[in-house]
Design an enzyme around this catalytic site. Structure first.
Site, PDB file in Angstrom:
ATOM      1  N   SER A  91     -83.240   9.607  16.684  1.00  0.00           N
ATOM      2  CA  SER A  91     -81.844   9.360  16.730  1.00  0.00           C
ATOM      3  C   SER A  91     -81.216   9.551  15.421  1.00  0.00           C
ATOM      4  O   SER A  91     -81.702   8.899  14.522  1.00  0.00           O
ATOM      5  CB  SER A  91     -81.543   8.171  17.538  1.00  0.00           C
ATOM      6  OG  SER A  91     -80.323   7.988  17.474  1.00  0.00           O
TER       7      SER A  91
ATOM      8  N   TYR B 107     -82.667  -0.666  19.793  1.00  0.00           N
ATOM      9  CA  TYR B 107     -82.421   0.731  20.009  1.00  0.00           C
ATOM     10  C   TYR B 107     -82.764   1.449  18.582  1.00  0.00           C
ATOM     11  O   TYR B 107     -83.763   2.668  18.417  1.00  0.00           O
ATOM     12  CB  TYR B 107     -81.531   1.510  20.823  1.00  0.00           C
ATOM     13  CG  TYR B 107     -81.549   2.813  21.009  1.00  0.00           C
ATOM     14  CD1 TYR B 107     -82.203   3.581  21.791  1.00  0.00           C
ATOM     15  CD2 TYR B 107     -80.599   3.789  20.091  1.00  0.00           C
ATOM     16  CE1 TYR B 107     -82.124   4.836  22.159  1.00  0.00           C
ATOM     17  CE2 TYR B 107     -80.582   5.062  20.092  1.00  0.00           C
ATOM     18  CZ  TYR B 107     -81.639   5.633  21.242  1.00  0.00           C
ATOM     19  OH  TYR B 107     -81.418   6.968  21.257  1.00  0.00           O
TER      20      TYR B 107
END
Length: 176
Positions: free
Chosen positions: A62, A75
């Site tokens: 990400s 996350y």
């Protein structure tokens, strides 16, 4: 002859507000980190046994692997772990038939972490990612995530502050 690890759950909750049981954080870590690493461990010998036949392991990290996100800190940390692991895996397999790539998406309009009514259009992002994957790139970002993966620390710090301001991410109150 490809493994694409696209595991990801995102608990979008700032540290200051996170009172959930530890098991919720553990699930995020297990799915986002342990799952892809486990699959890489299982598939690597299988791919190596294919001899000269080209194979691919692609891990999806990400843009938040590079820009910490206090609104979803676990996350972001798990995706940073996948980035680091993928770099190590790529090095370890660079002289073999196994190509290792990292796909680094930005925020994309999906249901990850709840509804994303912001971010890049999914079709536009996917077309770019597949084009880069087919071209043999080993680390591919898109717009924000492409900037983030190549940025210096000061730029990343500024990006983080911009994100938390836009997302209205709370902090612990100052000590008085």
């Amino acid at each position: 002859n490809a493994l694409i690890n696209n595991a990801g759950i995102q608990r979008r909750i700032p540290l200051v507000e996170d009172t959930a049981p530890w098991a919720e954080r553990t699930a995020e870590i297990e799915i986002n980190v342990a799952g892809p690493i486990h699959l890489c461990t299982l598939f690597t010998p299988f791919f190596l046994a294919k001899g000269p036949e080209a194979t691919l392991i692609a891990n999806v990290s990400s843009g938040l692997a590079f820009v910490p996100f206090p609104g979803g800190p676990v996350y972001a940390a798990t995706k940073a772990a996948i980035h680091s692991y993928t770099m190590s895996l790529r090095y370890s397999l660079e002289d073999t038939n196994v190509r290792v790539a990292e796909i680094v998406p930005p925020a994309v309009k999906t249901n990850l972490g709840g509804s994303h009514d912001f971010g890049e259009e999914l079709d536009e992002y996917c077309a770019d990612a597949f084009r880069k994957l087919q071209a043999g790139e080993t680390e591919m970002g898109f717009k924000f995530s492409d900037m983030a993966r190549q940025a210096d620390r000061a730029t990343l710090d500024g990006a983080m502050r911009g994100i938390v301001q836009t997302m209205h991410t709370p902090k612990y109150p100052a000590n008085t």
